[in-house]
Design a protein around this motif. Structure first.
Motif, PDB file in Angstrom:
ATOM      1  N   GLN A 153       0.826  -1.211   0.000  1.00 21.83           N
ATOM      2  CA  GLN A 153       0.000   0.000   0.000  1.00 21.83           C
ATOM      3  C   GLN A 153       0.858   1.258   0.000  1.00 21.83           C
ATOM      4  O   GLN A 153       0.545   2.234  -0.697  1.00 21.83           O
ATOM      5  CB  GLN A 153      -0.934   0.001   1.216  1.00 21.83           C
ATOM      6  CG  GLN A 153      -2.065  -1.010   1.130  1.00 21.83           C
ATOM      7  CD  GLN A 153      -2.883  -1.070   2.398  1.00 21.83           C
ATOM      8  OE1 GLN A 153      -2.337  -1.013   3.506  1.00 21.83           O
ATOM      9  NE2 GLN A 153      -4.193  -1.188   2.274  1.00 21.83           N
ATOM     10  N   GLU A 189      -8.447  -3.388  -0.554  1.00 21.33           N
ATOM     11  CA  GLU A 189      -7.352  -2.789   0.202  1.00 21.33           C
ATOM     12  C   GLU A 189      -6.565  -1.811  -0.666  1.00 21.33           C
ATOM     13  O   GLU A 189      -5.811  -0.978  -0.161  1.00 21.33           O
ATOM     14  CB  GLU A 189      -6.413  -3.867   0.755  1.00 21.33           C
ATOM     15  CG  GLU A 189      -5.735  -4.743  -0.277  1.00 21.33           C
ATOM     16  CD  GLU A 189      -6.487  -6.032  -0.562  1.00 21.33           C
ATOM     17  OE1 GLU A 189      -5.843  -7.027  -0.926  1.00 21.33           O
ATOM     18  OE2 GLU A 189      -7.727  -6.044  -0.424  1.00 21.33           O
ATOM     19  N   GLY A 219      -4.219   2.561  -0.346  1.00 24.21           N
ATOM     20  CA  GLY A 219      -3.030   2.974  -1.079  1.00 24.21           C
ATOM     21  C   GLY A 219      -3.324   4.132  -2.019  1.00 24.21           C
ATOM     22  O   GLY A 219      -2.569   5.113  -2.081  1.00 24.21           O
TER      23      GLY A 219
END
Length: 306
Positions: free
Chosen positions: A92, A117, A121
């Motif tokens: 990330q 996820e 980032g």
């Protein structure tokens, strides 16, 4: 960064009127858009979802390659950030660095996920850019998603990115502006609704996203956008009906339709405030006839071209 993907595809003839995306990739040192892959299943794994989203970046690239070019445009493929084993936080951070660098080079990053996820980032890259280059600018997040992704957990997962974003904003004494479009009541616990309300998030339910209600929804979205300077747009493909997005970790029982999504994205584009754009949760291992990868490519195509 991994640069193994080879851009290739159909060639119909000579001249600009025959061009397809694979023919304009990496043809200019100063591109308008930057493609960045994010190959990760770790967040989905931690969130106890079905794996396979790590294969998404190249699958989406393959569907983008043959799409036509209808106006002069330049695109750079920066490569793919690969999550090495369980080192999600490191991946990330690397993605954030690539997003920030692209913005500093005046390119608009388009990130190809990967589990959701990816969102932390992408957001972190824009956040770092604003902190380092345009400190007084306010960031707004618009997430097309059946889920809030505001879960509390010891480690980051595909279910925590916007709580992570809220915490990062708070650490730097910045306001948190978050709009989630397509929320499914049956897909979010009471705690998640309480968290969304506590953080003053704006949300629109999936059942509200009907063609006859589009103008009212656009007005609500515009009210949100009016409070910020820059937008980070993220599209979790599980917001769509499983009939057009079967290749996701959590296929939608209901989902929203493109007849509603398309005018919403067009209205958001018209504001000129989008700085970072990504698609997430495309899972080629679970896909049928590449429908979900094609959907991701279609969405990106409509974002890039007028």
């Amino acid at each position: 960064m991994n640069h193994s993907f080879i851009w290739q595809g159909r060639k119909d003839g000579e001249g600009v009127d025959h061009l397809r995306i694979h023919q304009v990739i990496n043809t200019s040192p100063h591109a308008d858009f930057a493609l960045i892959g994010f190959s990760s299943d770790e967040g989905v794994k931690r969130n106890k979802g079905r794996l396979g989203a790590a294969d998404a970046p190249d699958s989406i690239r393959a569907q983008l390659a043959n799409l036509p070019v209808h106006q002069q445009i330049t695109i750079a493929d920066i490569g793919t950030v690969i999550c090495d084993g369980s080192k999600l936080e490191q991946a990330q951070a690397e993605l954030a660095e690539q997003v920030e660098r692209s913005l500093k080079q005046r390119m608009k990053p388009i990130v190809l996920g990967g589990g959701h996820e990816v969102a932390f980032g992408s957001f972190s890259g824009l956040f770092q850019y604003v902190q380092n280059c345009e400190l007084n600018k306010k960031i707004g997040i618009i997430n097309f998603d059946a889920h809030f992704d505001l879960r509390e957990a010891e480690n980051v997962t595909s279910g925590t990115p916007f709580l992570n974003a809220a915490q990062l904003s708070e650490q730097h004494h910045q306001e948190f502006h978050y709009l989630c479009i397509g929320v499914a009541k049956h897909s979010n616990t009471k705690v998640l609704f309480e968290t969304a309300n506590r953080l003053n998030c704006t949300y629109i339910y999936d059942h509200q996203l009907q063609p006859e209600n589009v103008e009212n929804i656009i007005s609500k979205v515009q009210d949100f956008i009016g409070k910020v300077d820059y937008l980070y747009i993220t599209v979790d493909l599980d917001v769509f009906s499983a009939s057009i997005a079967p290749g996701v970790s959590a296929p939608a029982v209901k989902g929203i339709d493109l007849s509603v999504f398309d005018p919403l994205l067009a209205a958001i584009k018209e504001t000129g405030k989008i700085k970072v754009f990504d698609v997430a949760e495309c899972n080629p291992r679970l896909d049928l006839d590449s429908r979900t990868s094609k959907l991701a490519a279609y969405i990106i195509f409509n974002y890039i071209f007028d």
